[in-house]
Design a protein around this motif. Sequence first.
Motif, PDB file in Angstrom:
ATOM      1  N   PRO A 151       0.803  -1.237   0.000  1.00  0.00           N
ATOM      2  CA  PRO A 151       0.000   0.000   0.000  1.00  0.00           C
ATOM      3  C   PRO A 151       0.832   1.282   0.000  1.00  0.00           C
ATOM      4  CG  PRO A 151      -0.623  -1.506   1.785  1.00  0.00           C
ATOM      5  CD  PRO A 151       0.699  -1.944   1.275  1.00  0.00           C
ATOM      6  N   THR A 152       2.154   1.175  -0.024  1.00  0.00           N
ATOM      7  CA  THR A 152       3.022   2.336   0.116  1.00  0.00           C
ATOM      8  C   THR A 152       3.780   2.627  -1.178  1.00  0.00           C
ATOM      9  OG1 THR A 152       5.021   1.145   0.828  1.00  0.00           O
ATOM     10  CG2 THR A 152       3.372   1.646   2.518  1.00  0.00           C
ATOM     11  N   TYR A 153       4.442   3.784  -1.204  1.00  0.00           N
ATOM     12  CA  TYR A 153       5.372   4.100  -2.289  1.00  0.00           C
ATOM     13  C   TYR A 153       6.785   3.880  -1.748  1.00  0.00           C
ATOM     14  CZ  TYR A 153       7.630   6.380  -6.206  1.00  0.00           C
ATOM     15  OH  TYR A 153       8.406   6.623  -7.315  1.00  0.00           O
ATOM     16  N   VAL A 154       7.596   3.120  -2.493  1.00  0.00           N
ATOM     17  CA  VAL A 154       8.912   2.721  -2.012  1.00  0.00           C
ATOM     18  C   VAL A 154      10.013   3.328  -2.874  1.00  0.00           C
ATOM     19  CG1 VAL A 154      10.483   0.785  -1.613  1.00  0.00           C
ATOM     20  CG2 VAL A 154       8.040   0.547  -1.076  1.00  0.00           C
ATOM     21  N   THR A 155      10.988   3.948  -2.212  1.00  0.00           N
ATOM     22  CA  THR A 155      12.232   4.340  -2.867  1.00  0.00           C
ATOM     23  C   THR A 155      13.333   3.420  -2.371  1.00  0.00           C
ATOM     24  OG1 THR A 155      11.654   6.672  -3.176  1.00  0.00           O
ATOM     25  CG2 THR A 155      13.996   6.132  -3.134  1.00  0.00           C
ATOM     26  N   LEU A 156      13.905   2.661  -3.281  1.00  0.00           N
ATOM     27  CA  LEU A 156      15.051   1.815  -2.949  1.00  0.00           C
ATOM     28  C   LEU A 156      16.313   2.667  -3.002  1.00  0.00           C
ATOM     29  CD1 LEU A 156      14.205  -1.264  -5.194  1.00  0.00           C
ATOM     30  CD2 LEU A 156      13.872  -1.082  -2.721  1.00  0.00           C
TER      31      LEU A 156
END
Length: 238
Positions: free
Chosen positions: A26-31
């Motif tokens: 449900p989230t936005y991820v920055t690797l």
Amino acid sequence: MTHILVPLQVLEGESISAGLAALLEPTYVTLLGYHVLPEQTPPDQARQQYEARATAALEEVAAELGADEGTADYRLVFTHDAEQTFDRVAAETRSDVYAIPGATGPVDRLLVALTGDVAVDRIQSFVAELIGDRDIGVTLFLATDDERSGRQLLETTARSLADRGVDVRTELSVDEPPLEALADAAIDHGAVVVGERAPSLRTLVFGEEAERIAAESVGPVLVVRHLEDADETARSDR
């Protein structure tokens, strides 16, 4: 949508388990792919040598997290100071949470620590958003030397989450070393949620605490940032 920063030592083979990827849906991820360099090694030299391999690894993980659907992106850095880099990129991306990767299968229960000087409301809101309508339970954990106020905080927070349909349990540890009690409680949970100042992110990432929690729980640790006023102002401009 909550923005989560996930630092990965991609050149060391570090990645994201299927269980963590599913939890973060449900989230936005920055690797944040990073590699810590010896003082004498210029970043440009390392980039020439390792960039292609590191980028390929990051692209593969980002694809698993939904980069094609616009729910993930990645950055690659070669740095002499990982701590400083984490802080800088977290500010630049306005990340709400850090994720310290760990091996985990499907997560059916989170351990949520309220110990220390942490933003309980922010932790509570993040947990509610992360779970949504999924069948994931929560154990609220608090280590304190004040049983009465500790129990009151647990009950108030539990009631708020229960009102959102979350299955909540509570665990109070009185007059025990907080880290040891947290590590013991983490064993039966798929992932742990803590506040940035309980203990600090830097201690979690670089100190014995991270190793202890990882060894005991095996699962990932999600660290809810303690945002300063400047970060809050920037967030309101999104």
